[in-house]
Design a protein around this motif. Sequence first.
Motif, PDB file in Angstrom:
ATOM      1  N   UNK A  31       0.830  -1.207   0.000  1.00  0.00           N
ATOM      2  CA  UNK A  31       0.000   0.000   0.000  1.00  0.00           C
ATOM      3  C   UNK A  31       0.863   1.255   0.000  1.00  0.00           C
ATOM      4  N   UNK A  32       2.002   1.216   0.701  1.00  0.00           N
ATOM      5  CA  UNK A  32       2.915   2.362   0.701  1.00  0.00           C
ATOM      6  C   UNK A  32       3.467   2.616  -0.693  1.00  0.00           C
ATOM      7  N   UNK A  33       3.744   1.543  -1.416  1.00  0.00           N
ATOM      8  CA  UNK A  33       4.259   1.700  -2.774  1.00  0.00           C
ATOM      9  C   UNK A  33       3.189   2.295  -3.677  1.00  0.00           C
ATOM     10  N   UNK A  34       1.962   1.774  -3.563  1.00  0.00           N
ATOM     11  CA  UNK A  34       0.885   2.225  -4.446  1.00  0.00           C
ATOM     12  C   UNK A  34       0.498   3.677  -4.210  1.00  0.00           C
ATOM     13  N   UNK A  35       0.513   4.121  -2.942  1.00  0.00           N
ATOM     14  CA  UNK A  35       0.115   5.509  -2.683  1.00  0.00           C
ATOM     15  C   UNK A  35       1.269   6.499  -2.759  1.00  0.00           C
ATOM     16  N   UNK A  36       2.457   5.997  -3.113  1.00  0.00           N
ATOM     17  CA  UNK A  36       3.584   6.888  -3.350  1.00  0.00           C
ATOM     18  C   UNK A  36       4.333   7.346  -2.124  1.00  0.00           C
ATOM     19  N   UNK A  37       4.013   6.777  -0.947  1.00  0.00           N
ATOM     20  CA  UNK A  37       4.700   7.206   0.273  1.00  0.00           C
ATOM     21  C   UNK A  37       5.989   6.430   0.528  1.00  0.00           C
ATOM     22  N   UNK A  38       6.188   5.328  -0.189  1.00  0.00           N
ATOM     23  CA  UNK A  38       7.400   4.545   0.007  1.00  0.00           C
ATOM     24  C   UNK A  38       8.545   5.158  -0.769  1.00  0.00           C
ATOM     25  N   UNK A  81      -2.967  -8.157  -2.213  1.00  0.00           N
ATOM     26  CA  UNK A  81      -2.580  -6.937  -2.919  1.00  0.00           C
ATOM     27  C   UNK A  81      -1.588  -7.306  -4.020  1.00  0.00           C
ATOM     28  N   UNK A  82      -1.626  -6.590  -5.131  1.00  0.00           N
ATOM     29  CA  UNK A  82      -0.724  -6.940  -6.222  1.00  0.00           C
ATOM     30  C   UNK A  82      -0.104  -5.704  -6.838  1.00  0.00           C
ATOM     31  N   UNK A  83       1.094  -5.876  -7.373  1.00  0.00           N
ATOM     32  CA  UNK A  83       1.855  -4.801  -7.992  1.00  0.00           C
ATOM     33  C   UNK A  83       2.379  -5.258  -9.353  1.00  0.00           C
ATOM     34  N   UNK A  84       2.372  -4.344 -10.306  1.00  0.00           N
ATOM     35  CA  UNK A  84       2.984  -4.636 -11.607  1.00  0.00           C
ATOM     36  C   UNK A  84       4.499  -4.666 -11.440  1.00  0.00           C
ATOM     37  N   UNK A  85       5.145  -5.540 -12.180  1.00  0.00           N
ATOM     38  CA  UNK A  85       6.601  -5.675 -12.075  1.00  0.00           C
ATOM     39  C   UNK A  85       7.176  -5.940 -13.460  1.00  0.00           C
ATOM     40  N   UNK A 127       1.971   2.464 -11.389  1.00  0.00           N
ATOM     41  CA  UNK A 127       3.261   2.306 -10.735  1.00  0.00           C
ATOM     42  C   UNK A 127       3.770   0.892 -10.957  1.00  0.00           C
ATOM     43  N   UNK A 128       5.061   0.780 -11.201  1.00  0.00           N
ATOM     44  CA  UNK A 128       5.649  -0.494 -11.570  1.00  0.00           C
ATOM     45  C   UNK A 128       6.959  -0.698 -10.827  1.00  0.00           C
ATOM     46  N   UNK A 129       7.170  -1.895 -10.316  1.00  0.00           N
ATOM     47  CA  UNK A 129       8.433  -2.257  -9.671  1.00  0.00           C
ATOM     48  C   UNK A 129       9.394  -2.741 -10.754  1.00  0.00           C
ATOM     49  N   UNK A 130      10.620  -2.268 -10.692  1.00  0.00           N
ATOM     50  CA  UNK A 130      11.612  -2.697 -11.674  1.00  0.00           C
ATOM     51  C   UNK A 130      12.990  -2.707 -11.037  1.00  0.00           C
ATOM     52  N   UNK A 131      13.944  -3.276 -11.746  1.00  0.00           N
ATOM     53  CA  UNK A 131      15.325  -3.275 -11.244  1.00  0.00           C
ATOM     54  C   UNK A 131      15.983  -1.936 -11.562  1.00  0.00           C
ATOM     55  N   UNK A 132      16.845  -1.503 -10.664  1.00  0.00           N
ATOM     56  CA  UNK A 132      17.573  -0.247 -10.849  1.00  0.00           C
ATOM     57  C   UNK A 132      18.909  -0.559 -11.511  1.00  0.00           C
TER      58      UNK A 132
END
Length: 498
Positions: free
Chosen positions: A124-131, A170-174, A210-215
């Motif tokens: 949820x922190x990732x999705x709402x941009x607070x992380x 909960x799910x996140x795009x990656x 919002x999407x999780x990816x490698x840096x």
Amino acid sequence: MSKMTTFVPLTKLRPFKDNWRIQVKCLHSWKQNTPFAGDTFEMVLADQWGNKIHATSKRSLMQRIQRVFPIDSWGVIEHVTVTPAGGQYRTTNYKYKMVIAEDAVLSRSDLADDRIFLSLANYEEIENGTKRPAFHVIGRIHELGDVQTVQVSGEDRKRVQFRLVDAEGNNLACCLWGTYAEQLEPFTGKDQTIICLIRFAKIKEFRGELQITNAFDASRLFLNAMIPEVTHLTEKLSNDDLSVGLVQKPSLYNRNDAEIKTISEAAEATQVEICKIICTIEAIDTDWSWFYIGCNRHQKRVNKIPNVDYGRMTKKDKPLFRCEHCRSNINTVGSKFKLHLVVKDDSATCNLMLLGSVGKSIVAVDAEELWDGSYEEIEDPEILPEPILSLVGKSFCFGISITLDNVTNGSDTFVVLEVCSGDKVLTIETGSQSNSDMVTTSSTMSSRSAMMLDQISSDECPTPITKRKEDDYDLQDLTSSSKKQCIKIIKQEKTKND
């Protein structure tokens, strides 16, 4: 080794001097090239108190540092300086980064501490941009696509897309690139549980999501790692019955926000999404069995152990099966719904798959109650239990998942996430027939409120149809009130005219 009190915690490092003495563990290291600094050697270090710092050095010092500080080892560094940490991506949240110069003194440490110092992010922190950046994320891989080669700035790069799901659904795009995508190539196209841990992950926005990816090379990827965090998540997923396609968890999507589409619109979708369709069940697709034998703990399909006469066994015999998820032979198995339906609306026809409790929500009884107790494969899939046959001709509102297989490969089979309910459904017209021509019946199925729309038009034939492709058929009368009564469908042979 010196006493712990002689080492300074990383949070105490300040730029006012360079005579610091620290004991740290190397969590990750990689080579980097930037327009401003050129070739450098980067590291993420942690102390015994769990504090982390980003460290950098000239490329010329890399071999010297790696001899003392291989990844996951402890060492001691004397004479280090710190400078302000900057840049768009930071591997730690500490405001300073460490600079290891030629005069630094490096030595090994005999500290025995196997902790990996995870800082797991809340979805949820990732999705709402607070992380903030510099987080670690863990989840089960869902909707794993094929590894593709795409053009990026004129160069070919490998890419793989999927979704990460946590224990709450909960799910996140990656999206992973390069060597990270290559690590997932052996898993594509296989039905197995993959717990993915991405350390030092990065957040970016792609097509409004919002999407999780490698840096670049700063991230670290673990698949089914033997660590407590992975074991804990696997157990929670198993207890929550999330192991079959992850469709039994309605919180995978916000059902109130899901758009209602026609079947043709769902078939023409160009991106992965969740939507609702209002449709009528035209037939039960008997190319597939209506159930599978699965592990009661993980809901995963199990394999029969060979050289056993399963045809003579009953429910009480408890034969042994092999569960690859449990990695053991088990007898705690049973039948689980795997319904394949042919559905239609005024726009098109498609196939739906309902698993587990989602299937039960429309059949209204457990799969175990309809199962004949045989562990042998079904000989005639067209012999179906009456509660399943009675679904034909009924209308429902289904929440479905449009996956990469639908978007990229043109698959016309959609996974049903939930049987939906809501007043919004009643306002939707389906072309030639509006919902004013339908009536709703209240039904409580498997402790869930399901919307079932029974068409009252006399033109609708109440007789179940088992195949769209069958032109000629006769059915026996459905007169039995027994739940376990099965109806044999007799096909009529076409006569050949001389």
